[in-house]
Design a protein around this motif. Structure first.
Motif, PDB file in Angstrom:
ATOM      1  N   GLU A  23       0.831  -1.194   0.000  1.00 60.85           N
ATOM      2  CA  GLU A  23       0.000   0.000   0.000  1.00 60.85           C
ATOM      3  C   GLU A  23       0.872   1.252   0.000  1.00 60.85           C
ATOM      4  O   GLU A  23       1.228   1.779   1.054  1.00 60.85           O
ATOM      5  N   PRO A  24       1.247   1.783  -1.192  1.00 59.80           N
ATOM      6  CA  PRO A  24       2.171   2.926  -1.236  1.00 59.80           C
ATOM      7  C   PRO A  24       1.611   4.193  -0.617  1.00 59.80           C
ATOM      8  O   PRO A  24       2.376   5.056  -0.171  1.00 59.80           O
ATOM      9  N   GLU A  25       0.285   4.319  -0.557  1.00 57.84           N
ATOM     10  CA  GLU A  25      -0.284   5.571  -0.054  1.00 57.84           C
ATOM     11  C   GLU A  25       0.036   5.816   1.419  1.00 57.84           C
ATOM     12  O   GLU A  25      -0.044   6.943   1.893  1.00 57.84           O
ATOM     13  N   TYR A  26       0.430   4.778   2.140  1.00 56.80           N
ATOM     14  CA  TYR A  26       0.752   4.953   3.549  1.00 56.80           C
ATOM     15  C   TYR A  26       2.181   5.455   3.760  1.00 56.80           C
ATOM     16  O   TYR A  26       2.538   5.835   4.872  1.00 56.80           O
ATOM     17  N   ASP A  67      10.672  -6.239  -2.691  1.00 54.20           N
ATOM     18  CA  ASP A  67      11.650  -6.496  -1.641  1.00 54.20           C
ATOM     19  C   ASP A  67      12.294  -5.198  -1.182  1.00 54.20           C
ATOM     20  O   ASP A  67      12.531  -4.993   0.008  1.00 54.20           O
ATOM     21  N   SER A  68      12.571  -4.299  -2.113  1.00 55.80           N
ATOM     22  CA  SER A  68      13.179  -3.019  -1.770  1.00 55.80           C
ATOM     23  C   SER A  68      12.225  -2.138  -0.966  1.00 55.80           C
ATOM     24  O   SER A  68      12.619  -1.497   0.002  1.00 55.80           O
ATOM     25  N   LEU A  69      10.960  -2.124  -1.349  1.00 58.85           N
ATOM     26  CA  LEU A  69       9.984  -1.270  -0.683  1.00 58.85           C
ATOM     27  C   LEU A  69       9.660  -1.731   0.727  1.00 58.85           C
ATOM     28  O   LEU A  69       9.295  -0.918   1.574  1.00 58.85           O
ATOM     29  N   TYR A 217       9.373   5.477   8.051  1.00 60.56           N
ATOM     30  CA  TYR A 217       9.085   5.524   6.620  1.00 60.56           C
ATOM     31  C   TYR A 217       7.618   5.787   6.325  1.00 60.56           C
ATOM     32  O   TYR A 217       7.244   5.966   5.166  1.00 60.56           O
ATOM     33  N   ILE A 218       6.786   5.769   7.355  1.00 57.24           N
ATOM     34  CA  ILE A 218       5.341   5.876   7.167  1.00 57.24           C
ATOM     35  C   ILE A 218       4.912   7.329   7.242  1.00 57.24           C
ATOM     36  O   ILE A 218       5.367   8.084   8.097  1.00 57.24           O
TER      37      ILE A 218
END
Length: 270
Positions: A23-26, A67-69, A217-218
């Motif tokens: 979930e990139p939006e977080y 894996d990177s994210l 990171y969040i």
């Protein structure tokens, strides 16, 4: 979904949202951009749309980006000062409770939950038989590596040095030159499961929860929901450990009593 200034970047983000269990939006946009551009350099592309074409055509790159994210960076006994401060917590928990539930989230390649088990076995005042340890992560690859429990010393990672907190590390790992494998009797004691702190619900009755080096990171607006998942997994008197550079959101600080503020160990007292 959040609007991004660069349209190409936004298209990559939407593809991740649609195609990958993430979930990139977080997450903080700067963090996302750093991780994506690092993969772009590896693929030798300069434009987001060119990288999007790579993602659409190469499933291996999609796995590499995932894996990177998911921030699979850790080591045994990361921040040893914290682990020393944790000894009395584990001593008290195992003295006062017949069963002590420990949750490491996210656990990355498993070194954090293995560290808990090794520390408990290494400290005569901790009853390791009373511990139930679960490590969870969003990355299936990380969980596979965790279950295998094999780690390599490299130019940037000295596994022997990581284990120096222990009196006798070779009681807990088999060493073959630069390869260190956690012994079966320890691996078998730890359960690894897939769990998304953002999308999945809380666990039950945890006595000690680790959530270290994720919150930095969040995006700030999403930290509260993650903390609510953590606290809904705890009970009155449980302990929480966060990263050394992280803080508990202002709205929830009254629910936590510092046990060791410098080492970010707190007791949940709602």
């Amino acid at each position: 979904m959040r609007q991004f200034e660069d349209e190409g970047f936004g298209r990559v983000i939407r593809h991740i949202q649609d195609e990958v269990e993430f979930e990139p939006e977080y997450y903080n946009p700067d963090y996302l951009d750093r991780r994506i551009t690092a993969r772009m350099r590896r693929q030798e592309v300069e434009e987001y749309d060119d990288y999007l074409e790579v993602l659409q055509s190469d499933s291996r790159e999609k796995e590499a980006l995932m894996d990177s994210l998911t921030i699979n960076v850790t080591n045994f006994f990361r921040n040893q000062e914290m682990w020393e401060a944790l000894r009395p917590v584990l001593r008290d928990l195992t003295e006062e409770n017949r069963r002590v539930r420990v949750w490491s989230a996210p656990c990355a390649d498993g070194r954090e939950p293995y560290s808990v088990s090794m520390l408990a076995r290494d400290d005569r005042q901790i009853d390791d038989d009373r511990l139930t340890i679960v490590g969870t992560d969003i990355s299936d690859e990380a969980l596979e590596n965790a279950r295998e429990g094999t780690y390599e010393t490299t130019r940037t990672t000295d596994i022997g040095e990581e284990l120096s907190l222990l009196d006798d590390p070779e009681k807990y790992v088999d060493v073959d030159d630069t390869t260190f494998t956690v012994k079966p009797e320890i691996r078998d004691e730890i359960r690894f499961e897939r769990h998304d702190l953002i999308q999945d619900g809380p666990r039950r009755n945890c006595d000690l929860v680790f959530c270290r080096n994720l919150l930095i990171y969040i995006d700030s607006e999403f930290k509260i929901p993650i903390f609510e998942t953590l606290t809904d997994s705890m009970q009155d008197g449980s302990y929480l450990v966060i990263g050394m550079t992280e803080t508990i959101p202002q709205e929830l600080r009254d629910d936590f009593e510092p046990v060791n503020k410098r080492c970010r160990i707190y007791q949940y007292t709602p």
